[in-house]
Design a protein around this motif. Structure first.
Motif, short mmCIF file in Angstrom:
data_model
loop_
_atom_site.label_atom_id
_atom_site.label_comp_id
_atom_site.label_asym_id
_atom_site.label_seq_id
_atom_site.Cartn_x
_atom_site.Cartn_y
_atom_site.Cartn_z
N ARG A 121 0.85 -1.18 0.00
CA ARG A 121 0.00 0.00 0.00
C ARG A 121 0.88 1.23 0.00
N ARG A 140 -0.41 -0.95 -4.52
CA ARG A 140 -1.81 -0.70 -4.15
C ARG A 140 -1.90 0.76 -3.69
N GLU A 142 -3.34 4.01 -2.40
CA GLU A 142 -4.48 4.51 -1.64
C GLU A 142 -4.83 5.90 -2.18
N ASP A 150 3.63 0.60 5.22
CA ASP A 150 3.44 -0.81 4.87
C ASP A 150 4.81 -1.48 4.74
#
Length: 320
Positions: A121, A140, A142, A150
């Motif tokens: 993330r 990933r 956000e 992370d």
């Protein structure tokens, strides 16, 4: 703890100076930090024209240390700098050895080039997040958070969010009270959590060009926890109540009442996220009790705000 800043050409000064000030202030308060600045060349010109002098030899960073990459000025990540393989390899080696790497704004692209965003993330400035996701499909991204941590890879949104990221790292290492001391010394209004939105209501509804509405918003922004009368807001804007209400809805998509409620709700969510009870947060933002706050939290705000009654002859309170 050693903090190594990797200086990239055209870096934004606040991306660098914000976190550097946090760690420097922490050091002044008795939480030891050593700050180092390195780059691939000695002279770095910032986006704001200030020239910086950097070390070209890697200063060394152990597992307990942090390497941080500030962002730079570029309309796209594609047009940004491309660090050499040696620098990227050092980032990877530092992380593999147990160290932490972090970025502010477009600095996430350097972490992506090093492969450190894969499977993790992450976030970046809201203008760049779609491109970051496209460039690194295994990451990933956000979409609307201030910072993300992370696996010892910490990324933050644009510019000033680097301060929030650095305060988070101080809190992780020394506890939230230490971070609060640093924030207080820096006169930081509110230490945001990572999950908070990049875009607050005070910014989101300021893109219009109506002076009267801006003046009314200034009054609400400064006093949103207090009872406010439409008469007073209209006087601050220099227009009639009916004109202010019409222009406010046209400019922001909501009435002055709904705007005040939105500010109250955002501030209450911030307080609750930092450990306050719903009741305490409700009183802090101006609600008489927690019932209205619970109702506002439980329902989705209407897309189209209600229209005021044109038959009203009194000046209603912008209050709930």
């Amino acid at each position: 703890m050693r903090v190594v800043f990797l200086l990239i050409p055209r870096l934004h000064l606040l991306d660098l100076s914000g976190p550097a000030q946090v760690f420097s202030t922490a050091d002044d308060l008795g939480f030891p930090y050593e700050l180092r600045y390195c780059a691939e060349q000695e002279d770095i010109v910032s986006a704001q024209g200030v020239r910086l002098r950097a070390e070209t030899a890697w200063p060394g960073a152990g597992p307990e240390d942090l390497v941080m990459v500030p962002g730079w000025r570029s309309p796209t990540l594609k047009g940004g700098p491309r660090p050499g393989r040696g620098l990227l390899a050092r980032l990877v080696a530092h992380h593999a050895a147990g160290g932490t790497v972090a970025s502010v704004c477009s600095g996430a692209d350097v972490l992506g080039q090093a492969g450190l965003l894969d499977g993790r993330r992450c976030t970046t400035h809201h203008d760049l997040r779609d491109e970051l996701a496209a460039r690194y499909p295994r990451a990933r991204v956000e979409r609307d958070v201030v910072y993300v941590a992370d696996g010892r890879v910490v990324t933050s949104a644009g510019i000033a969010s680097g301060i929030d990221l650095a305060l988070h790292l101080v809190a992780e290492r020394h506890g939230p009270a230490a971070a609060a001391r640093v924030a207080r010394d820096m006169v930081v209004y509110a230490r945001r959590s990572g999950e908070e939105s990049q875009d607050s209501a005070m910014l989101r509804h300021r893109w219009h060009l109506r002076d009267a509405v801006h003046r009314a918003q200034d009054r609400i922004d400064a006093n949103y926890a207090e009872p406010l009368r439409l008469t007073d807001l209209a006087r601050a804007g220099g227009v009639s109540e009916r004109t202010l209400t019409r222009q406010f809805v046209e400019s922001t998509g909501m009435t002055p009442l709904r705007y005040q409620q939105t500010l109250r709700l955002e501030r209450a969510e911030h307080l609750i996220g930092h450990g306050a009870t719903v009741e305490a947060a409700a009183h802090a933002v101006g609600f008489a009790d927690a019932r209205m706050l619970r109702r506002l939290r439980s329902r989705v705000m209407e897309d189209t705000p209600f229209a005021p009654s044109h038959g009203a002859t009194t000046s209603p309170r912008i209050d709930v």
